[in-house]
Scaffold this motif. Structure first.
Motif, PDB file in Angstrom:
ATOM      1  N   ASP A 658      44.295  29.477  44.317  1.00 58.24           N
ATOM      2  CA  ASP A 658      44.099  29.003  42.946  1.00 58.24           C
ATOM      3  C   ASP A 658      43.966  30.148  41.932  1.00 58.24           C
ATOM      4  OD1 ASP A 658      44.142  26.404  43.890  1.00 58.24           O
ATOM      5  OD2 ASP A 658      41.957  26.379  44.236  1.00 58.24           O
ATOM      6  N   VAL A 659      43.583  31.312  42.401  1.00 58.83           N
ATOM      7  CA  VAL A 659      43.362  32.432  41.459  1.00 58.83           C
ATOM      8  C   VAL A 659      44.409  33.530  41.597  1.00 58.83           C
ATOM      9  CG1 VAL A 659      40.886  32.010  41.291  1.00 58.83           C
ATOM     10  CG2 VAL A 659      41.758  33.530  43.093  1.00 58.83           C
ATOM     11  N   VAL A 660      45.275  33.443  42.569  1.00 58.76           N
ATOM     12  CA  VAL A 660      46.312  34.460  42.780  1.00 58.76           C
ATOM     13  C   VAL A 660      47.508  34.159  41.891  1.00 58.76           C
ATOM     14  CG1 VAL A 660      47.920  35.496  44.419  1.00 58.76           C
ATOM     15  CG2 VAL A 660      45.549  35.039  45.089  1.00 58.76           C
ATOM     16  N   ALA A 661      48.040  35.176  41.233  1.00 59.85           N
ATOM     17  CA  ALA A 661      49.223  35.025  40.381  1.00 59.85           C
ATOM     18  C   ALA A 661      50.262  36.055  40.792  1.00 59.85           C
ATOM     19  CB  ALA A 661      48.864  35.221  38.911  1.00 59.85           C
ATOM     20  N   GLN A 662      51.530  35.668  40.666  1.00 57.39           N
ATOM     21  CA  GLN A 662      52.632  36.561  41.012  1.00 57.39           C
ATOM     22  C   GLN A 662      52.891  37.545  39.861  1.00 57.39           C
ATOM     23  OE1 GLN A 662      54.530  36.883  43.857  1.00 57.39           O
ATOM     24  NE2 GLN A 662      55.399  38.651  42.779  1.00 57.39           N
ATOM     25  N   SER A 663      53.065  38.831  40.201  1.00 49.71           N
ATOM     26  CA  SER A 663      53.361  39.843  39.194  1.00 49.71           C
ATOM     27  C   SER A 663      54.843  39.823  38.863  1.00 49.71           C
ATOM     28  CB  SER A 663      52.952  41.230  39.701  1.00 49.71           C
ATOM     29  OG  SER A 663      53.424  42.233  38.838  1.00 49.71           O
ATOM     30  N   GLU A 664      55.161  40.026  37.629  1.00 43.29           N
ATOM     31  CA  GLU A 664      56.552  40.060  37.186  1.00 43.29           C
ATOM     32  C   GLU A 664      57.187  41.421  37.433  1.00 43.29           C
ATOM     33  OE1 GLU A 664      55.445  41.168  32.547  1.00 43.29           O
ATOM     34  OE2 GLU A 664      56.694  39.437  32.999  1.00 43.29           O
ATOM     35  N   TYR A 665      56.393  42.427  37.799  1.00 39.45           N
ATOM     36  CA  TYR A 665      56.929  43.759  38.012  1.00 39.45           C
ATOM     37  C   TYR A 665      57.491  43.946  39.415  1.00 39.45           C
ATOM     38  CZ  TYR A 665      54.451  44.906  33.707  1.00 39.45           C
ATOM     39  OH  TYR A 665      54.021  44.931  32.404  1.00 39.45           O
ATOM     40  N   ASN A 666      56.903  43.258  40.418  1.00 41.19           N
ATOM     41  CA  ASN A 666      57.370  43.406  41.800  1.00 41.19           C
ATOM     42  C   ASN A 666      56.994  42.142  42.569  1.00 41.19           C
ATOM     43  OD1 ASN A 666      57.328  44.297  44.740  1.00 41.19           O
ATOM     44  ND2 ASN A 666      58.046  46.196  43.753  1.00 41.19           N
ATOM     45  N   GLU A 667      57.921  41.683  43.379  1.00 42.30           N
ATOM     46  CA  GLU A 667      57.683  40.433  44.111  1.00 42.30           C
ATOM     47  C   GLU A 667      56.632  40.590  45.191  1.00 42.30           C
ATOM     48  OE1 GLU A 667      61.415  41.171  47.210  1.00 42.30           O
ATOM     49  OE2 GLU A 667      61.422  39.445  45.863  1.00 42.30           O
ATOM     50  N   ASN A 668      56.369  41.814  45.629  1.00 47.63           N
ATOM     51  CA  ASN A 668      55.356  42.043  46.659  1.00 47.63           C
ATOM     52  C   ASN A 668      53.961  42.252  46.083  1.00 47.63           C
ATOM     53  OD1 ASN A 668      57.272  41.934  48.765  1.00 47.63           O
ATOM     54  ND2 ASN A 668      57.804  44.116  48.434  1.00 47.63           N
ATOM     55  N   LEU A 669      53.845  42.163  44.768  1.00 49.54           N
ATOM     56  CA  LEU A 669      52.563  42.411  44.123  1.00 49.54           C
ATOM     57  C   LEU A 669      52.024  41.122  43.525  1.00 49.54           C
ATOM     58  CD1 LEU A 669      50.323  44.254  43.031  1.00 49.54           C
ATOM     59  CD2 LEU A 669      51.781  44.706  41.025  1.00 49.54           C
ATOM     60  N   ASN A 670      50.790  40.769  43.915  1.00 51.61           N
ATOM     61  CA  ASN A 670      50.061  39.639  43.339  1.00 51.61           C
ATOM     62  C   ASN A 670      48.849  40.184  42.581  1.00 51.61           C
ATOM     63  OD1 ASN A 670      51.851  37.776  44.370  1.00 51.61           O
ATOM     64  ND2 ASN A 670      50.629  37.375  46.221  1.00 51.61           N
ATOM     65  N   ILE A 671      48.388  39.384  41.615  1.00 56.97           N
ATOM     66  CA  ILE A 671      47.296  39.819  40.757  1.00 56.97           C
ATOM     67  C   ILE A 671      46.246  38.722  40.669  1.00 56.97           C
ATOM     68  CG2 ILE A 671      46.673  40.504  38.412  1.00 56.97           C
ATOM     69  CD1 ILE A 671      49.457  41.690  38.114  1.00 56.97           C
ATOM     70  N   ILE A 672      44.975  39.172  40.728  1.00 57.01           N
ATOM     71  CA  ILE A 672      43.848  38.273  40.458  1.00 57.01           C
ATOM     72  C   ILE A 672      43.119  38.859  39.257  1.00 57.01           C
ATOM     73  CG2 ILE A 672      41.687  37.306  41.320  1.00 57.01           C
ATOM     74  CD1 ILE A 672      42.764  37.523  44.134  1.00 57.01           C
ATOM     75  N   VAL A 673      43.160  38.126  38.175  1.00 54.43           N
ATOM     76  CA  VAL A 673      42.516  38.621  36.956  1.00 54.43           C
ATOM     77  C   VAL A 673      41.013  38.482  37.092  1.00 54.43           C
ATOM     78  CG1 VAL A 673      44.527  38.092  35.549  1.00 54.43           C
ATOM     79  CG2 VAL A 673      42.719  36.384  35.832  1.00 54.43           C
ATOM     80  N   SER A 674      40.290  39.119  36.152  1.00 57.53           N
ATOM     81  CA  SER A 674      38.825  39.091  36.211  1.00 57.53           C
ATOM     82  C   SER A 674      38.264  37.744  35.807  1.00 57.53           C
ATOM     83  CB  SER A 674      38.260  40.180  35.307  1.00 57.53           C
ATOM     84  OG  SER A 674      38.730  40.000  33.982  1.00 57.53           O
ATOM     85  N   GLY A 675      39.013  36.996  34.945  1.00 55.63           N
ATOM     86  CA  GLY A 675      38.536  35.694  34.517  1.00 55.63           C
ATOM     87  C   GLY A 675      37.585  35.793  33.347  1.00 55.63           C
ATOM     88  N   ALA A 676      36.798  34.736  33.166  1.00 58.93           N
ATOM     89  CA  ALA A 676      35.858  34.694  32.049  1.00 58.93           C
ATOM     90  C   ALA A 676      34.753  35.724  32.250  1.00 58.93           C
ATOM     91  CB  ALA A 676      35.261  33.301  31.904  1.00 58.93           C
ATOM     92  N   ILE A 677      34.238  36.268  31.136  1.00 56.12           N
ATOM     93  CA  ILE A 677      33.173  37.263  31.200  1.00 56.12           C
ATOM     94  C   ILE A 677      31.850  36.544  31.346  1.00 56.12           C
ATOM     95  CG2 ILE A 677      32.008  39.111  29.947  1.00 56.12           C
ATOM     96  CD1 ILE A 677      34.645  39.693  28.529  1.00 56.12           C
ATOM     97  N   PRO A 678      31.130  36.756  32.462  1.00 53.12           N
ATOM     98  CA  PRO A 678      29.879  36.028  32.717  1.00 53.12           C
ATOM     99  C   PRO A 678      28.706  36.704  32.030  1.00 53.12           C
ATOM    100  CG  PRO A 678      30.386  37.391  34.583  1.00 53.12           C
ATOM    101  CD  PRO A 678      31.518  37.596  33.622  1.00 53.12           C
ATOM    102  N   PRO A 679      27.597  35.990  31.867  1.00 53.58           N
ATOM    103  CA  PRO A 679      26.393  36.606  31.277  1.00 53.58           C
ATOM    104  C   PRO A 679      25.643  37.475  32.269  1.00 53.58           C
ATOM    105  CG  PRO A 679      25.978  34.302  31.791  1.00 53.58           C
ATOM    106  CD  PRO A 679      27.431  34.520  32.079  1.00 53.58           C
ATOM    107  N   ASN A 680      25.876  37.268  33.578  1.00 52.16           N
ATOM    108  CA  ASN A 680      25.144  38.019  34.605  1.00 52.16           C
ATOM    109  C   ASN A 680      26.127  38.604  35.619  1.00 52.16           C
ATOM    110  OD1 ASN A 680      25.952  35.520  35.485  1.00 52.16           O
ATOM    111  ND2 ASN A 680      24.132  35.178  36.782  1.00 52.16           N
TER     112      ASN A 680
END
Length: 793
Positions: A658-680
């Motif tokens: 659910d959190v893995v995304a495919q990179s447009e730069y290379n098919e072998n590279l996936n990205i997981i972004v940091s998401g929302a900034i938490p308070p803690n």
């Protein structure tokens, strides 16, 4: 014994590094030297050159020419010794006096300056001048100086004159009398050399007039006059001027004016003596006429023609006595005359010299008295009577005048005593010739008076002729040894010294700048700075500085130096995994961190992920910096809002997919972004879901790269460091302070960071250890010649 070579090698490397700090900027030294030499050339080109002129003379010592006179002054021994020792100093003072220099300036007209205006500098004209300005009159009411006059020769007949100070601009004819606010001038052309005159047509010349006193003071400060040897009378004169001929003419004229002044002094004494003798001659002539008339009347009335025979023998015996009486009478007459003159004359006047007084000490004293009178008069020309030197000389004059008067009175008293004795002898002789008729005795007295007057008259005539000869045959006081001369080369500025100084300045200025920069610069510059602080931590990657216009990310089939650096980085990384995880077939995890923000950890992490993906390995890049995420800079807009690490930890129903995304730069590279900034964020990363995510990713990917927060600013990286197989610590050259490396050292030694390897980012090409430094060209871009010379990319 085995440690000494290592120490020696370390010292050699340190010295080499020190030298390389300067040699890498060799082009700055070349530019500095070139600029300094150009400035030196311009300075020498437009700085006025000074030429030194010299002249050598011998000041004649007049005292040494009359040793008898010096011996006669034994009673004034201490004074004469001091006077002789100071004689040369006195003459040097006369040479450098404003009065004498002013006469020289007047004679050469150095107070009128002619200059020709050039494109950059103005040069003085001396010698040939195309015209001469005659200053006919001046307005004495004007307090300001004469303004500078600008002349432009239009032809051999006319010229243009202008001056901003007096607001004049008009054309005049040569020889025309021009009335100006400060007075009247006449401009006369110099047509002796037509070719030279034509060379100044349509050129601008300026003429400036200065007061003689101002110019004389300027020369007085520049002229040097000194005694070359204290034991001789040789004097050397020198001066530095912009025009060599001007300096030589000045020195020659100064010597001529000195001789002229000395001749005038000696002539003044001779004239005074001659006038005194002339007045005495008039008196003696009248007295002689009176005596001769009395003799004629007596012989006529008494019919005297011859001396009686009976007195012949007695008179012959008395002839010697009469001669002595005659000499004593003559000296008494001269002494009385001199005493009366001293008592009745002004104390400031010169005394007559060489009038025939037999007392040699009196004649010598009179000559020295006159010398002091002249010396005191010269001092009064440049000072007042209150000057201590003048007072001292006045006291000496008064003392010498009193001594002369006393010597004359003593001499007269002695003569009176002698005359008294002679009179007694005369009475004795008279008794012997008592048989001679009284008339014959009277006749002898008249003849004696006549003889005295005749001898005195002839003596004064002789002294008058000697004074006239002395007045006409006066020699120069200064004998010229060498007339003014000077070398062809200027004495200032010195070309060799200027160029040498420019060369040193051209080297020292860049050296000082580099030294100051290195001294004040506390930033990490290269690999050696990191190795000195972290000796036990390996450096597995050096990332070159991204040049303007280059891409930040590695591309497919990229041949740039940065791409090759990441390939070397990737290879070194493989060796670390071989050592640490030889039997572990699961995915390998890496944490990329730094000390502070801005050191390029996200840049390094993303390009490392791309480089690993290019080998066919499955790579996932996790944005683990949930406080200040930077990974979004390299992602498209639709991925920036995707759920990421924060959501995965918070919501347990979320899966990795659910959190893995495919990179447009290379098919072998996936990205997981940091998401929302938490308070803690710190507490959130301590959750078990964080380690669960890494374990799940190990099963699906070959490499897991976590882009974390700066280790010194927040504790997030320390908390998740245990999840990584290797921690990549990024240091940015020319950005990270060397003192911040102590934090990484302490964190490694304390165990807060484990399995650490350093990555040096933003390395300048001149400090870069790979690439075209060894002859490999990884970039296809065409570089300019200047960039290739300066090693710029």
């Amino acid at each position: 014994m085995n440690e000494n070579p290592k120490i020696q090698e370390s010292d050699e490397l340190s010295l080499r590094e020190l030298i390389e700090q300067y040699t890498q900027y060799w082009y700055l030294f070349v530019i500095g030297v070139l600029i300094a030499l150009v400035l030196a050339f311009l300075y020498l080109r437009y700085t006025p050159q000074l030429y030194q002129s010299k002249a050598t003379i011998i000041i004649k010592d007049e005292k040494t020419q009359s040793p008898l006179e010096m011996a006669a002054f034994s009673q004034f021994g201490s004074f004469l010794s001091r006077f002789k020792n100071n004689q040369i100093d006195n003459e040097l003072a006369i040479f450098n006096s404003k009065r004498l220099i002013s006469e020289t300036v007047k004679e050469l007209q150095l107070n009128i300056k002619y200059e020709v205006v050039g494109n950059i500098k103005t040069s003085e004209l001396y010698g040939y001048k195309p015209f001469e300005v005659k200053f006919q009159s001046f307005n004495e009411d004007l307090d300001t100086n004469v303004p500078v006059l600008y002349f432009k020769i239009l032809s051999s007949n006319e010229f243009h004159l202008e001056s901003e100070e007096i607001e004049i601009a008009d054309t005049y004819n040569f020889g025309e009398q021009i009335r100006l606010p400060f007075g009247e001038i006449t401009v006369l052309p110099n047509l002796e050399d037509a070719d030279k005159f034509e060379g100044y047509v349509n050129k601008t010349l300026l003429v400036s007039y200065h007061t003689v006193e101002k110019v004389a003071l300027g020369f007085q400060d520049r002229v040097n006059i000194f005694n070359t040897d204290g034991k001789s009378n040789v004097v050397e004169l020198s001066i530095q001027t912009q025009n060599k001929e001007k300096g030589q003419d000045f020195l020659d004229e100064l010597v001529r004016q000195y001789n002229k002044d000395a001749v005038l002094d000696r002539n003044e004494i001779a004239k005074k003596t001659s006038a005194f003798i002339e007045s005495r001659l008039q008196i003696i002539t009248k007295e002689l006429d009176s005596v001769e008339s009395n003799k004629e009347d007596f012989k006529s009335s008494n019919r005297l023609t011859d001396i009686q025979a009976e007195a012949q023998i007695t008179l012959e015996n008395a002839s010697e006595f009469n001669k002595r009486q005659l000499d004593v009478s003559t000296q008494m007459e001269l002494s009385n005359t001199m005493i009366d003159y001293i008592k009745n004359s002004n104390p400031d006047e010169l005394l007559p010299a060489n009038i025939g007084i037999s007392n040699e000490s009196v004649g010598t004293a009179v000559n020295n008295y006159n010398e002091l009178i002249l010396y005191r008069n010269k001092l009064l020309q440049s000072s007042t009577s209150k000057n201590p030197v003048v007072k001292s000389v006045n006291e000496q004059i008064a003392q010498m005048r009193a001594n002369i008067l006393g010597s004359l009175e003593n001499s007269r008293n002695g003569l009176r005593i002698a005359m008294k004795d002679l009179n007694v002898q005369e009475n004795i002789i008279s008794s012997k010739i008592s048989q001679v008729p009284a008339k014959e005795k009277i006749f002898r007295g008249i003849e004696r008076q006549q003889t005295i007057k005749e001898q005195l008259y002839l003596f004064l005539l002789q002294q008058r002729e000697e004074a006239s000869i002395a007045l006409a045959a006066t020699a120069d006081r200064a004998k010229i040894v060498d007339s003014a001369y000077g070398p062809q080369e200027p004495v200032s500025p010195k070309k060799s010294l200027i160029y040498l100084g420019a060369l040193l300045a051209g080297l020292l200025v860049p050296f000082g700048g580099i030294y100051s920069f290195n001294l004040l610069n506390t930033k990490v510059k290269g690999r050696k700075d990191v190795e000195r602080h972290l000796k036990s931590v390996p450096i597995i990657g050096e990332i070159p500085k991204v040049q303007k216009g280059d891409s930040d990310l590695i591309k497919h089939n990229d041949q740039s130096i940065m791409a090759e650096a990441y390939r070397i980085f990737r290879t070194n990384l493989q060796y670390l995994f071989i050592n640490k995880l030889e039997k572990n077939e699961e995915g390998k995890s890496l944490i990329v961190t730094s000390t502070i923000k801005g050191e390029g950890k996200t840049f390094v992490a993303f390009n490392l992920a791309l480089t690993l993906a290019l080998t066919g390995k499955k790579v996932v890049l996790v944005g683990a910096d949930i406080r200040n995420p930077q990974l979004q800079r390299y992602l498209p807009e639709h991925l920036k809002s995707k759920k990421g690490l924060t959501e995965y930890i918070v919501y347990e129903d979320l899966q990795v997919a659910d959190v893995v995304a495919q990179s447009e730069y290379n098919e072998n590279l996936n990205i997981i972004v940091s998401g929302a900034i938490p308070p803690n964020p710190a507490e959130l990363l301590m959750q078990k879901r964080t380690s669960t995510l890494v374990e799940e990713l190990r099963k699906q990917y070959d490499y897991i790269i976590l882009d974390t927060a700066p280790a010194m600013l927040v504790t997030d990286t320390i908390l998740i460091n245990k999840l990584a197989d290797i921690t990549l610590y990024v240091v940015r050259a020319d950005y990270t302070d060397r003192r911040l490396l102590d934090f990484a050292k302490d964190a490694i030694e304390d165990g807060r960071l484990t399995n650490v390897a350093m990555v040096l980012n933003n390395v300048a090409l001149n400090n870069f250890g790979y690439g075209n430094k060894y002859g490999y060209a990884y970039s296809r871009e065409d570089r300019s010649l200047l960039k290739r010379i300066l090693n710029k990319q």
